[in-house]
Design an enzyme around this catalytic site. Structure first.
Site, PDB file in Angstrom:
ATOM      1  N   GLU A  34      -1.722  30.195  41.291  1.00 26.35           N
ATOM      2  CA  GLU A  34      -1.162  28.851  41.135  1.00 26.35           C
ATOM      3  C   GLU A  34      -2.257  27.793  41.319  1.00 26.35           C
ATOM      4  O   GLU A  34      -3.399  28.100  41.665  1.00 26.35           O
ATOM      5  CB  GLU A  34      -0.057  28.611  42.181  1.00 26.35           C
ATOM      6  CG  GLU A  34       1.360  28.595  41.620  1.00 26.35           C
ATOM      7  CD  GLU A  34       1.692  27.290  40.920  1.00 26.35           C
ATOM      8  OE1 GLU A  34       0.774  26.464  40.711  1.00 26.35           O
ATOM      9  OE2 GLU A  34       2.866  27.096  40.555  1.00 26.35           O
ATOM     10  N   ASN A 121       4.995  21.316  46.567  1.00 32.75           N
ATOM     11  CA  ASN A 121       4.724  22.286  45.508  1.00 32.75           C
ATOM     12  C   ASN A 121       3.569  21.897  44.605  1.00 32.75           C
ATOM     13  O   ASN A 121       2.647  22.669  44.396  1.00 32.75           O
ATOM     14  CB  ASN A 121       6.003  22.483  44.690  1.00 32.75           C
ATOM     15  CG  ASN A 121       5.897  23.562  43.649  1.00 32.75           C
ATOM     16  OD1 ASN A 121       5.287  23.382  42.608  1.00 32.75           O
ATOM     17  ND2 ASN A 121       6.491  24.718  43.938  1.00 32.75           N
ATOM     18  N   GLU A 145       6.171  33.495  50.341  1.00 30.47           N
ATOM     19  CA  GLU A 145       5.331  32.376  49.916  1.00 30.47           C
ATOM     20  C   GLU A 145       5.282  31.274  50.967  1.00 30.47           C
ATOM     21  O   GLU A 145       4.968  30.121  50.658  1.00 30.47           O
ATOM     22  CB  GLU A 145       5.851  31.795  48.601  1.00 30.47           C
ATOM     23  CG  GLU A 145       5.768  32.744  47.426  1.00 30.47           C
ATOM     24  CD  GLU A 145       6.183  32.091  46.123  1.00 30.47           C
ATOM     25  OE1 GLU A 145       6.116  30.846  46.025  1.00 30.47           O
ATOM     26  OE2 GLU A 145       6.556  32.812  45.197  1.00 30.47           O
ATOM     27  N   ASN A 179       9.165  20.536  40.288  1.00 26.66           N
ATOM     28  CA  ASN A 179       8.006  21.421  40.289  1.00 26.66           C
ATOM     29  C   ASN A 179       6.775  20.676  39.786  1.00 26.66           C
ATOM     30  O   ASN A 179       6.356  19.699  40.385  1.00 26.66           O
ATOM     31  CB  ASN A 179       8.334  22.672  39.463  1.00 26.66           C
ATOM     32  CG  ASN A 179       7.532  23.883  39.874  1.00 26.66           C
ATOM     33  OD1 ASN A 179       6.310  23.812  40.015  1.00 26.66           O
ATOM     34  ND2 ASN A 179       8.199  25.014  40.077  1.00 26.66           N
ATOM     35  N   ASP A 233       6.718  24.966  34.861  1.00 28.74           N
ATOM     36  CA  ASP A 233       6.041  24.847  36.158  1.00 28.74           C
ATOM     37  C   ASP A 233       4.950  23.789  36.016  1.00 28.74           C
ATOM     38  O   ASP A 233       5.234  22.611  35.989  1.00 28.74           O
ATOM     39  CB  ASP A 233       5.498  26.217  36.582  1.00 28.74           C
ATOM     40  CG  ASP A 233       5.168  26.308  38.056  1.00 28.74           C
ATOM     41  OD1 ASP A 233       4.785  25.282  38.635  1.00 28.74           O
ATOM     42  OD2 ASP A 233       5.290  27.403  38.634  1.00 28.74           O
TER      43      ASP A 233
END
EC number: 3.1.1.17
Length: 304
Positions: A34, A121, A145, A179, A233
């Site tokens: 990510e 996030n 996570e 997100n 995302d």
């Protein structure tokens, strides 16, 4: 890999394809990659491996990947502020932090009106220095996570941290799972992904569009596009204001008016993306277990 990874759905998409360029897998071995952020001044990329509680550094010259930070408090999204400092969303500590030039960590936000944030996030910094970030539940749903816990705010908001007085304000409060987010080059428009479908087939899986007014006031312009398969995302814009977004089958490219122009097909679900390289024409892609990259015939929004 051949150029079969490109899927043009509109003639306009062909302009972005460089036929001789390959989709490259730069690294494999993450559990959920990510938050890629490119450092042009150092010619390297930093990205998160959330379940492994670490941040990794890919060196552009050598191609080597090393540990950048461990533990990382289950870091997720990353960006740089207007002074080049690293801004990170930490699931584990439920906060947004800034890494100073000397390596010290400054906490920018960890609560809203005395209640701990859920699990920040993704994050962007506007030209006035304001820090904008999303706060879904992913980091407190399990211990995979982050750390399993109850939400203290009882909400899943998009926040703006004022650069002058440090006040944290809610700019949108009606998302299911906010997100990725990204500004247009002139910062008059903000795009925010809602990935609620990750926890229910009947939940949102779209990108919403907002007009940005004085003081960060947002006005909804509705849904730009539903993302399918998978969920949206990470989001990035190019110099022509096309919107590139991660999806279940790769990276999707949308025109500013919402038409799906084409896809970059990736053999695993994609979490996030960023433009990098000396000319900002290389798209870095963090997928489930790997870091990928491909050169495109376009550049990041705002590139000179």
């Amino acid at each position: 890999m051949s150029t079969s990874y490109f899927e043009a759905l509109d003639p306009r998409f062909s302009a972005f394809i460089i036929p001789v360029c390959q989709l490259e897998r730069l690294y494999s071995g993450t559990r959920w990659a990510e938050g890629p952020v490119y450092f042009a001044d150092g010619r390297f990329l930093v990205f998160s491996d959330i379940p492994n509680n670490r941040m990794l550094k890919w060196d552009e010259q050598s191609g080597h990947v090393d540990i950048f930070r461990y533990p990382s408090n289950f870091s997720n999204g990353n960006t740089r502020d207007r002074e080049g400092r690293l801004i990170s969303c930490e699931h584990g500590a439920r906060r947004v932090t800034r890494t100073e030039y000397d390596g010290r960590i400054t906490v920018l936000a960890d609560n809203y009106r005395g209640r701990r944030l859920n699990s920040p996030n993704d994050v962007v910094v506007s030209s006035d220095g304001a820090v904008w970030f999303t706060d879904p539940l992913y980091g407190i749903l399990t211990d995979y996570e982050g750390h399993k816990a109850e939400s203290e705010t009882g909400a899943r908001n998009v926040y703006r941290l004022d650069p002058l007085d440090g006040e944290l304000s809610v700019v949108v409060d009606d998302f299911d799972m906010p997100n990725g987010l990204a500004f247009s080059a002139d910062e008059t428009t903000l795009y925010v992904a809602d990935s609620g479908r990750s926890h229910g087939r009947d939940k949102p899986h779209h990108i919403r569009k907002f007009s940005v007014g004085a003081g960060g006031k947002l006005t909804s312009q509705g849904v730009l596009a539903d993302i399918d398969p998978g969920i949206p995302d990470g989001i990035r814009l190019d110099i022509d204001q096309n919107i590139w977004v991660s999806a279940g089958d790769g990276v999707h490219c949308y025109a500013g008016t919402g038409e799906l122009l084409g896809k970059i097909l990736i053999p695993e679900p994609v979490a996030n993306i960023t433009f990098g390289g000396p000319k900002l024409n290389r798209l870095f892609i963090t997928a489930s277990s790997s870091l990928y990259a491909v050169y495109l015939n376009t550049r990041a929004a705002g590139a000179k």
